[in-house]
Design an enzyme around this catalytic site. Structure first.
Site, short mmCIF file in Angstrom:
data_model
loop_
_atom_site.label_atom_id
_atom_site.label_comp_id
_atom_site.label_asym_id
_atom_site.label_seq_id
_atom_site.Cartn_x
_atom_site.Cartn_y
_atom_site.Cartn_z
CG ASN A 1 -0.37 -0.04 2.51
OD1 ASN A 1 0.71 -0.60 2.67
ND2 ASN A 1 -1.02 0.56 3.47
CE LYS B 1 8.24 -11.00 0.23
NZ LYS B 1 7.02 -10.80 -0.59
N GLY C 1 1.93 -11.31 10.47
CA GLY C 1 2.85 -10.78 11.49
C GLY C 1 2.99 -11.73 12.66
CD GLU D 1 4.24 -0.44 13.39
OE1 GLU D 1 3.00 -0.45 13.59
OE2 GLU D 1 5.06 -0.05 14.23
CD GLN E 1 -7.70 -5.93 -0.22
OE1 GLN E 1 -6.72 -6.65 -0.07
NE2 GLN E 1 -8.57 -5.73 0.74
CD GLU F 1 -6.34 -3.61 8.60
OE1 GLU F 1 -5.62 -4.61 8.59
OE2 GLU F 1 -5.91 -2.45 8.53
CD GLU G 1 8.32 0.36 11.08
OE1 GLU G 1 9.25 0.27 10.28
OE2 GLU G 1 7.15 0.04 10.82
P1 ADP Z 1 -1.34 -8.07 2.69
O1 ADP Z 1 -2.69 -8.58 3.07
O2 ADP Z 1 -1.13 -6.62 2.84
O3 ADP Z 1 -0.81 -8.64 1.42
P2 ADP Z 1 0.49 -9.82 4.06
O4 ADP Z 1 0.75 -9.85 5.52
O5 ADP Z 1 -0.05 -11.03 3.43
O6 ADP Z 1 -0.45 -8.58 3.88
O7 ADP Z 1 1.79 -9.40 3.25
C1 ADP Z 1 2.73 -8.45 3.69
C2 ADP Z 1 4.12 -8.90 3.29
O8 ADP Z 1 4.44 -10.11 3.97
C3 ADP Z 1 4.27 -9.21 1.80
O9 ADP Z 1 5.56 -8.80 1.36
C4 ADP Z 1 4.12 -10.71 1.76
O10 ADP Z 1 4.76 -11.31 0.66
C5 ADP Z 1 4.83 -11.12 3.05
N1 ADP Z 1 4.43 -12.44 3.57
C6 ADP Z 1 3.25 -13.08 3.42
N2 ADP Z 1 3.26 -14.26 4.04
C7 ADP Z 1 4.49 -14.41 4.61
C8 ADP Z 1 5.14 -15.42 5.39
N3 ADP Z 1 4.51 -16.55 5.74
N4 ADP Z 1 6.41 -15.20 5.81
C9 ADP Z 1 7.04 -14.06 5.51
N5 ADP Z 1 6.50 -13.07 4.76
C10 ADP Z 1 5.25 -13.23 4.32
#
Ligand code: ADP
Length: 476
Positions: free
Chosen positions: A147, A170, A228, A245, A326, A378, A457
Site C-alpha cells: 500500500n 522483500k 505478522g 506493524e 482485494q 480489518e 518505527e
Molecule cells: P497483505 O494482506 O497486505 O498482502 P500480508 O501480511 O499477506 O499482507 O503481506 C505483507 C508482506 O508479507 C508481503 O511482502 C508478503 O509477501 C509477506 N508475507 C506473506 N506471508 C508471509 C510469510 N509466511 N512469511 C514471511 N512473509 C510473508
C-alpha cells in the site's frame, strides 16, 4: 524484466510474474524475477559479507549515501510518482507526495547519521570508566506491503543504513517496480555492493526463508496481523529481533461540539483517500446523537460525489482497489455487513470505467453495532462504518472496543474532551481535528494491542530497533 539485486548485480531468474496496472489490467508494467530459496541464501550471504564494512563506514559516508538518495528521489518525484500511481493505484498527486515523503525520510536519517553518539560515564568502581555505544544490529530483512510501496521500504531502509546495518528487502508481490526503483536510487547514491539487496517472490517462500534464517539478525515487517503473528513465532526459533506493524480498525470520534464541515472532511479523507488502503485509515466513525444525522447526511453526499477513476487521469480523487482479489474481499465485507443488519447508506458499487480496472465507489455503512464483523476485523479498502453513541463517554468506550490500536481521532472544539481523549484513547497515535491518517516522518510511528509489536518505527526512536548497545568498561 525487474531483476533481483544481490551483491550489486542484477539477477534474472527462470520464473517471472507480470506486474499489472490496477487501473488498467491491459497495461503490463513489467515482469518481476522471482527468487527461490537459493537466491535468498545468496542475498543473505551478500548482506553478511557487506556488513562489517558498512558497520565501520563513518558517519560522513553514511550521511552522503542517505542525503544523495533523498536528493535523487526528490529530483525524480514526478517520474517515480507516475510509476507508483500506475503500479499501486493511488492518485498521481498522492503518489508524488509519497515519493517526496520517502525523500524526506532519507533526508531525516541523513541528519541522524551525523548525530550518532553514545554515552560516557563513571563506573561505580573508582578508576574505571564506562562507555555505552549503539552498534549496528547486523543484517536486517525488511518485509513490506503493497500500500505504500516507496514510503514503507524507505522508512525501514533509511534507519537500517543510518545505523550501519545491511539490508535485504522483500517487497510485496504487487509492487516490484517501486521497490526496484527505490533500491536503484540508493545504489545510484553510492551504497557499496551488498549493502542493500532486493529479492522478490511469494511471502510463504521468500519471506519465510528470511524469517527462518539464523544469519538474519533482525526482521522488520509491515502487513496483516495473521502474517505478522506467524512471523513472530517463527522468528523466535532463531532468536531474531522482530518489529511488526500490522492492521488497524481506527476510530474517528465525532462529538456534538465539533466543527461539522471539518469533521466531515476528516472522515472522508481519513476513510477513503488512497482508496482506504492505509493502515491508519478511519474505519469506524463514532458519532454522538446531537450531530449524528447531519454528519451522516453530509458524509454520504460527499461519498457519492467522489470521482473514482484511473489513478493517472486528471481529476481522479480515488483510484482503483489494488487487485481483483482485494475488490472481491471488499464487496464480500459489505455483503456480510448487510446480512448482519448494517445499511450501505452510500456507495459500495463495483464500477466500470473506460479502462478495465478494479473500481468501486467508496462505501458508508450505517446502523452498525460493535459486534458486527465490519467493526471487529480489518477491512483494507474504501469502507467506513458508522456507530452511534449517546455521549462522549460511550464514544470513547466504543473507540477502544477493538483488538487493534494504531490511530484514533477525535473531532471536537472542547479542550477538555480532546485532552481526555489524547490521554485515554488506546492507540499509538492520536489525532485531534485531523484525519486519522497522515503522519510526520520525524516522530515515532506505531500502535498498541494487535497493531504493533516491538519498538517504534521512524524518527530517532527507530534507533532502538536498528542498534544494539555495547557497554564497555576501561580501567585507566
Ligand atoms: P497483505 O494482506 O497486505 O498482502 P500480508 O501480511 O499477506 O499482507 O503481506 C505483507 C508482506 O508479507 C508481503 O511482502 C508478503 O509477501 C509477506 N508475507 C506473506 N506471508 C508471509 C510469510 N509466511 N512469511 C514471511 N512473509 C510473508
Amino acid at each position: 524484466m525487474i531483476p533481483l539485486l544481490i551483491n550489486g548485480e542484477g539477477i534474472t531468474t527462470g520464473q517471472v510474474v507480470a506486474n499489472i496496472n490496477p487501473s488498467n489490467t491491459a497495461d503490463v508494467i513489467d515482469e518481476a524475477a522471482q527468487a527461490d530459496p537459493h537466491h535468498v541464501q545468496m542475498a543473505i550471504a551478500s548482506a553478511r559479507a557487506a556488513a562489517p564494512g558498512w558497520a565501520m563506514a563513518g558517519p560522513v559516508e553514511r550521511h552522503r549515501v542517505l542525503a544523495k538518495t533523498a536528493q535523487g528521489l526528490q529530483e525524480r518525484a514526478a517520474e517515480l510518482g507516475h510509476l507508483l500511481a500506475r503500479e499501486e493505484g493511488k492518485t498521481r498527486a498522492e503518489a508524488i507526495a509519497e515519493v517526496e515523503r520517502a525523500a524526506h525520510i532519507f533526508a531525516f536519517f541523513a541528519g541522524e547519521a551525523l548525530r550518532l553518539g553514545g554515552e560516557t560515564g563513571a563506573s561505580m568502581r573508582p578508576g574505571v570508566g564506562v562507555e555505552v555505544t549503539p552498534e549496528p544490529l547486523g543484517v536486517v530483512a525488511l518485509i513490506t506491503p503493497w500500500n505504500y510501496p516507496m514510503a514503507i521500504p524507505a522508512w525501514k531502509i533509511a534507519p537500517a543504513l543510518c545505523y550501519g546495518n545491511t539490508v535485504i528487502l522483500k517487497p510485496a508481490e504487487l509492487v516490484p517496480s517501486c521497490a526496484a526503483a527505490l533500491i536503484d536510487a540508493i545504489n545510484a547514491a553510492g551504497a557499496p555492493a551488498g549493502v542493500v539487496n532486493l529479492v522478490m517472490g511469494a511471502g510463504r517462500v521468500v519471506g519465510a526463508a528470511l524469517v527462518d534464517s539464523p544469519a538474519v539478525d533482525g526482521l522488520s515487517f509491515t502487513g496483516s496481523q495473521a502474517t505478522g503473528q506467524a512471523i513472530a513465532v517463527a522468528a523466535a526459533k532463531s532468536l531474531k529481533r522482530v518489529q511488526l506493524e500490522m492492521g488497524g480498525s481506527n476510530p474517528l470520534v465525532v462529538l456534538d461540539d465539533c466543527d461539522l464541515e471539518l469533521a466531515v472532511t476528516c472522515a472522508v479523507d481519513g476513510s477513503f483517500y488512497s482508496t482506504g488502503q492505509r493502515c491508519t485509515a478511519s474505519r469506524r466513525l463514532i458519532v454522538t446523537d446531537g450531530v449524528y444525522s447531519r454528519f451522516v447526511e453530509r458524509v454520504a453526499e460527499r461519498v457519492r460525489a467522489l470521482r473514482v477513476d484511473d489513478a493517472l487521469k486528471a481529476g481522479t480523487e480515488i483510484g482503483p482497489v489494488v487487485s481483483d482479489e482485494q475488490l472481491e474481499q471488499n464487496l464480500q465485507a459489505l455483503e456480510t455487513a448487510r446480512r448482519e443488519g448494517g445499511s450501505v447508506r452510500a456507495g459500495g458499487e463495483r464500477l466500470t470505467r473506460a479502462t478495465p480496472g478494479h473500481y468501486m465507489q467508496p462505501a458508508l455503512v450505517t446502523d452498525t453495532t460493535p459486534e458486527m464483523t465490519l467493526n471487529r476485523e480489518e477491512v483494507f479498502g474504501p469502507i467506513a462504518s458508522v456507530l452511534r453513541a449517546r455521549d462522549y463517554d460511550e464514544a470513547l468506550k466504543l473507540a477502544n472496543d477493538t483488538p487493534f490500536g494504531l490511530t484514533a481521532g477525535v473531532c471536537t472544539q472542547s479542550l477538555a474532551r480532546s485532552t481526555h481523549f489524547k490521554r485515554h484513547a488506546q492507540a499509538g497515535m492520536v489525532m485531534v481535528n485531523l484525519p486519522t491518517a497522515g503522519v510526520d516522518v520525524h516522530v515515532p510511528f506505531g500502535g498498541r494491542k494487535a497493531s504493533s509489536y516491538g519498538p517504534r518505527e521512524q524518527g530517532e526512536y527507530a534507533r532502538t530497533f536498528y542498534t544494539i548497545m555495547k557497554t564497555a568498561y576501561t580501567r585507566a
